[in-house]
Enzyme design. Structure first.
Site, PDB file in Angstrom:
ATOM      1  N   HIS A   4       0.218  10.757  -1.478  1.00  0.00           N
ATOM      2  CA  HIS A   4       0.012   9.903  -2.656  1.00  0.00           C
ATOM      3  C   HIS A   4       0.438  10.646  -3.923  1.00  0.00           C
ATOM      4  CE1 HIS A   4      -3.388   7.287  -0.720  1.00  0.00           C
ATOM      5  NE2 HIS A   4      -2.368   7.458   0.084  1.00  0.00           N
ATOM      6  N   SER A  39      -6.709   4.664  -1.713  1.00  0.00           N
ATOM      7  CA  SER A  39      -6.675   3.194  -1.698  1.00  0.00           C
ATOM      8  C   SER A  39      -8.009   2.603  -2.138  1.00  0.00           C
ATOM      9  CB  SER A  39      -6.361   2.686  -0.289  1.00  0.00           C
ATOM     10  OG  SER A  39      -5.104   3.140   0.117  1.00  0.00           O
ATOM     11  N   ASP A  85       0.841  -1.193   0.000  1.00  0.00           N
ATOM     12  CA  ASP A  85       0.000   0.000   0.000  1.00  0.00           C
ATOM     13  C   ASP A  85       0.878   1.245   0.000  1.00  0.00           C
ATOM     14  OD1 ASP A  85      -1.861   2.137   0.573  1.00  0.00           O
ATOM     15  OD2 ASP A  85      -3.279   0.548   1.099  1.00  0.00           O
TER      16      ASP A  85
HETATM   17 ZN   LIG Z   1      -3.318   2.988  -0.412  1.00  0.00          ZN
END
Ligand SMILES: [Zn+2]
Length: 374
Positions: free
Chosen positions: A334, A84, A40
């Site tokens: 991100h 996510s 992740d």
């Molecule tokens: Zn993620």
């Protein structure tokens, strides 16, 4: 030539024929099992820095030895940089969706979403065993996207409800993750406890990953970290008892807001994948990818001396932090660039070139010889 030698020669020839037959069959063979590893936030820069930090060598991870590699676009339906929820939805369902949605897509009517069938649900419907293991909370968007369908990832009560009300088969057979206190709070709203609710659904419920060892169905919910290798070994030993095969999703958090912690998780997951590659059969498709990348970069460092020491020395300087320094730096969260997808086993050869993350759903489905439903 004696009769014995003659027989032996014929037998040897037959064996060679059989072996070559098996070998050519093995190439075209379908997968029986699929193991999907999600780092992740484990983008290329994170794998790069994590590998060098662990081994002081480039491309030294087990992941780097996987034979088929492609670059997967992670953009979501409404954003260039995914979360996510949308990232994992694409991998699990073959559909792009809006950020914060979990295996559900917008219908076009205000606020309404439609559920999209996940690869785990395809597997459950066909009688395979399934498992989900994560070092994050079990209701978090990445694990939830394997079994739940919600318009808002924060809706943990609904995610826990769907965990025990599967749409296909009997739901995820082995669940391991964090969020024990959250489960207690969510089930309390349904006038029950996790102990009662999981037991009623046929699960062994507990805090110790060792309970998986002798339970066909188990839910391990914890609030603390756990050792990944014994947990995953026990999980695979259980899932592999199903002759129809299994699907296992393992998520390991690689967010690097705390760079040392996140990069330590790269090494941890890589060692886990190496270990699983030794125990899972050749009829297993291995797929490693990330749901999205992250703004970490190798910004410096001298070869020939341990990177960890250089990083520590840099961070100890006044005015320098663990994310703003000249060795390993982090900018924001991100990021939108492609992530690696690496694969081995039956069906892995479809992983090459640049492609959208939704392709990974097709890769898993076709490895099993299953057709996508419209
Ligand atoms: Zn993620």
């Amino acid at each position: 030539m004696t009769a014995f030698q003659k027989t032996r020669r014929i037998l040897a020839g037959a064996a060679a024929l059989l072996l070559s037959g098996t070998a050519s069959h093995a190439v075209a063979q379908e997968a029986r099992n699929v193991i999907l590893f999600i780092g992740d936030a484990g983008g290329l820069p994170t794998l790069n820095a994590g590998g060098i930090l662990a081994n002081d060598k480039p491309q030294s991870l087990f992941i780097h030895s996987m034979p088929y590699v492609g670059l997967s676009d992670t953009s979501s339906l409404n954003q260039w940089v995914t979360d996510s929820g949308a990232g994992m939805t694409a991998i699990m369902t073959g559909r792009k969706t809006n950020n914060a949605m979990v295996s559900a897509v917008p219908t076009g009517q205000a606020g309404a979403v439609a559920s999209v069938k996940t690869f785990l649900e395809y597997a459950e419907q066909r009688g395979l065993s399934t498992g989900v293991m994560t070092n994050m909370k079990i209701w978090d968007a990445t694990p939830a996207a394997t079994f739940a369908h919600v318009g808002a990832r924060k809706d943990k009560d609904e995610i826990f409800r769907q965990m025990l009300k599967p749409r296909f088969g009997d739901g995820v057979d082995i669940l391991i993750g964090k969020g024990r206190a959250d489960a207690a709070a969510s089930f309390a709203k349904q006038q029950t406890t996790p102990e009662q609710a999981f037991a009623a659904a046929g699960y062994r419920y507990g805090e110790d990953t060792a309970i998986v060892r002798d339970a066909a169905r188990a839910a391990v919910l914890r609030d603390a970290d756990f050792a990944p290798i014994p947990a995953v070994e026990a999980t695979i030993a259980q899932l592999a008892r199903n002759p129809k095969g299994y699907f296992l999703m393992v998520e390991w958090d690689m967010h690097t807001d705390d760079p040392k912690k996140g990069l330590g998780h790269v090494r941890e997951m890589d060692e886990m994948i190496r270990r699983i590659s030794q125990i899972a059969g050749k009829d297993t498709l291995f797929l490693f990818t990330a749901d999205h990348s992250f703004g970490l970069r190798m910004s410096g460092g001298t070869r020939g001396e341990p990177l960890a020491g250089q990083y520590d020395a840099e961070v100890a300087k006044p005015g320098v932090t663990d994310t703003t320094n000249d060795v390993i730096s982090v900018h924001g969260g991100h990021t939108g660039e492609e992530v690696i997808a690496a694969a081995s086993g039956p069906g892995a050869d479809k992983v090459h070139g640049f492609f959208p993350n939704t392709r990974l759903f097709d890769v898993m489905l076709s490895a099993m010889g299953w057709k996508p439903e419209k």
